[in-house]
Design an enzyme around this catalytic site. Structure first.
Site, PDB file in Angstrom:
ATOM      1  N   SER A 198      -3.120  -7.669   2.719  1.00 17.76           N
ATOM      2  CA  SER A 198      -3.524  -7.467   4.113  1.00 17.76           C
ATOM      3  C   SER A 198      -4.142  -8.725   4.708  1.00 17.76           C
ATOM      4  CB  SER A 198      -4.532  -6.315   4.220  1.00 17.76           C
ATOM      5  OG  SER A 198      -3.933  -5.097   3.915  1.00 17.76           O
TER       6      SER A 198
ATOM      7  N   ARG B 253      -1.279  -6.454  -8.203  1.00 19.00           N
ATOM      8  CA  ARG B 253      -0.226  -7.378  -7.794  1.00 19.00           C
ATOM      9  C   ARG B 253      -0.081  -8.520  -8.782  1.00 19.00           C
ATOM     10  NH1 ARG B 253      -2.855  -8.141  -2.035  1.00 19.00           N
ATOM     11  NH2 ARG B 253      -4.404  -8.727  -3.543  1.00 19.00           N
TER      12      ARG B 253
ATOM     13  N   HIS C  21       0.836  -1.204   0.000  1.00 16.81           N
ATOM     14  CA  HIS C  21       0.000   0.000   0.000  1.00 16.81           C
ATOM     15  C   HIS C  21       0.872   1.256   0.000  1.00 16.81           C
ATOM     16  CE1 HIS C  21      -3.180  -2.557   2.210  1.00 16.81           C
ATOM     17  NE2 HIS C  21      -3.635  -2.346   0.980  1.00 16.81           N
TER      18      HIS C  21
ATOM     19  N   LYS D 126     -15.303  -8.308   4.254  1.00 14.74           N
ATOM     20  CA  LYS D 126     -14.085  -8.540   5.025  1.00 14.74           C
ATOM     21  C   LYS D 126     -14.365  -8.346   6.511  1.00 14.74           C
ATOM     22  CE  LYS D 126     -11.031  -6.964   1.335  1.00 14.74           C
ATOM     23  NZ  LYS D 126      -9.953  -6.026   0.965  1.00 14.74           N
TER      24      LYS D 126
END
Length: 167
Positions: A130, A92, A18, A42
């Site tokens: 994360s 990513r 990040h 989440k």
């Protein structure tokens, strides 16, 4: 007229990946708004307020105009609220691209005035997520390679407060 960008995410916790996107994204705009949001799919380890405080602390040393703002709305509505013309997203892997491409298409349908810019994560940071950082921490693994020392300390303390095996 200044160019404003929005970099949205849950940042639970904020990772080195990040931070890489924030540093690089801030170079593309005059003002970068880091939008800290909730994501119903989440389970956050930290509250929105805690995440905002952490992001603010972590971006302090970056030589750029960076604001940290929470939001709980459609991204495009938030972008308009902030006066943004650009959404900054980090990629990513191929799986990220497929999801982000679909989201960018939907967002374009909602507002054609706001462009989405994709930044590839630094190769060394590409595996960091994360969700995986939290999973490693919950199993008492070492997360030092994925987050700053202060974020590591916060995550370790939170895991410890959850008791044996993370709750």
């Amino acid at each position: 007229m200044s160019r404003i960008g929005v970099y949205p995410g849950t940042f639970d916790p904020i990772t080195l990946g990040h931070m890489d996107i924030i540093r690089r994204g801030a170079k593309l705009v005059d003002r970068l708004v880091v939008g800290v949001t909730t994501n119903p799919s989440k389970s956050p380890m930290f509250s929105v307020e805690e995440r905002m405080a952490t992001v603010r602390r972590e971006v302090e040393g970056i030589d750029a105009v960076i604001d940290v703002v929470s939001f709980d709305a459609l991204l495009m509505d938030f972008a308009v609220q902030q006066g943004a013309s650009v959404i900054v997203r980090g990629l990513r892997a191929v799986a990220d691209f497929e999801y982000e491409y679909q989201m960018a298409g939907m967002n374009q349908q909602l507002n054609r005035e706001v462009e989405t810019v994709f930044l590839m994560a630094d190769v060394a940071l590409q595996p960091i997520a994360s969700r995986l950082v939290k999973e490693i921490a919950l199993f008492r693994g070492n997360i030092a390679n994925f987050v700053t020392p202060s974020v590591r300390d916060e995550v370790v303390a939170r895991v410890a407060s959850l008791g044996p095996r993370g709750g």
